[in-house]
Design an enzyme around this catalytic site. Sequence first.
Site, PDB file in Angstrom:
ATOM      1  N   CYS A   1      32.037  38.654  38.386  1.00 42.26           N
ATOM      2  CA  CYS A   1      33.123  39.631  38.249  1.00 42.26           C
ATOM      3  C   CYS A   1      34.307  39.307  39.161  1.00 42.26           C
ATOM      4  CB  CYS A   1      32.606  41.036  38.518  1.00 42.26           C
ATOM      5  SG  CYS A   1      32.231  41.339  40.236  1.00 42.26           S
TER       6      CYS A   1
ATOM      7  N   CYS B   1      35.806  41.205  41.358  1.00 42.63           N
ATOM      8  CA  CYS B   1      35.711  41.642  42.757  1.00 42.63           C
ATOM      9  C   CYS B   1      34.837  40.701  43.571  1.00 42.63           C
ATOM     10  CB  CYS B   1      35.263  43.092  42.871  1.00 42.63           C
ATOM     11  SG  CYS B   1      33.623  43.484  42.285  1.00 42.63           S
TER      12      CYS B   1
END
Length: 136
Positions: A46, A48
């Site tokens: 992802c 993040c």
Amino acid sequence: MYPTDLVMPMKAELTDKGFQDLTTPAQVEEALKQPGTTLLVINSVCGCAAGAARPGVVYSLTGDKKPDHLTTVFAGFDTEAVVEARKHLAPFPPSSPCVALFKDGELVHMLERHHIEGNPAGAIAANLQAAYDEYC
């Protein structure tokens, strides 16, 4: 499961910095019961993880205090190893990415995805460095 070509460069962001890549449940079990402090990163694909978690974890290691052992598993790739790692993260729910600090096999600090998402790498590093100051 994510393709190897996608995952390997993301794994390398940590393994190139000295993190042990745990790919089996037995490796996870052995790593987390080591004496001293062990940092465990549940890595992921992802944004993040790419923008905050991995850079923040690496930056956190630039201070005076550091964990004795650096380890990582990859969600969506090292499936059985991640399942084993998450057994040691109770009572926290499954989360990736996440970062856990163990001392003598006991979980003492946890950064869940909601602590990582939307925060800059410097904030992740500062949080971890505070935990290192307390436990390492």
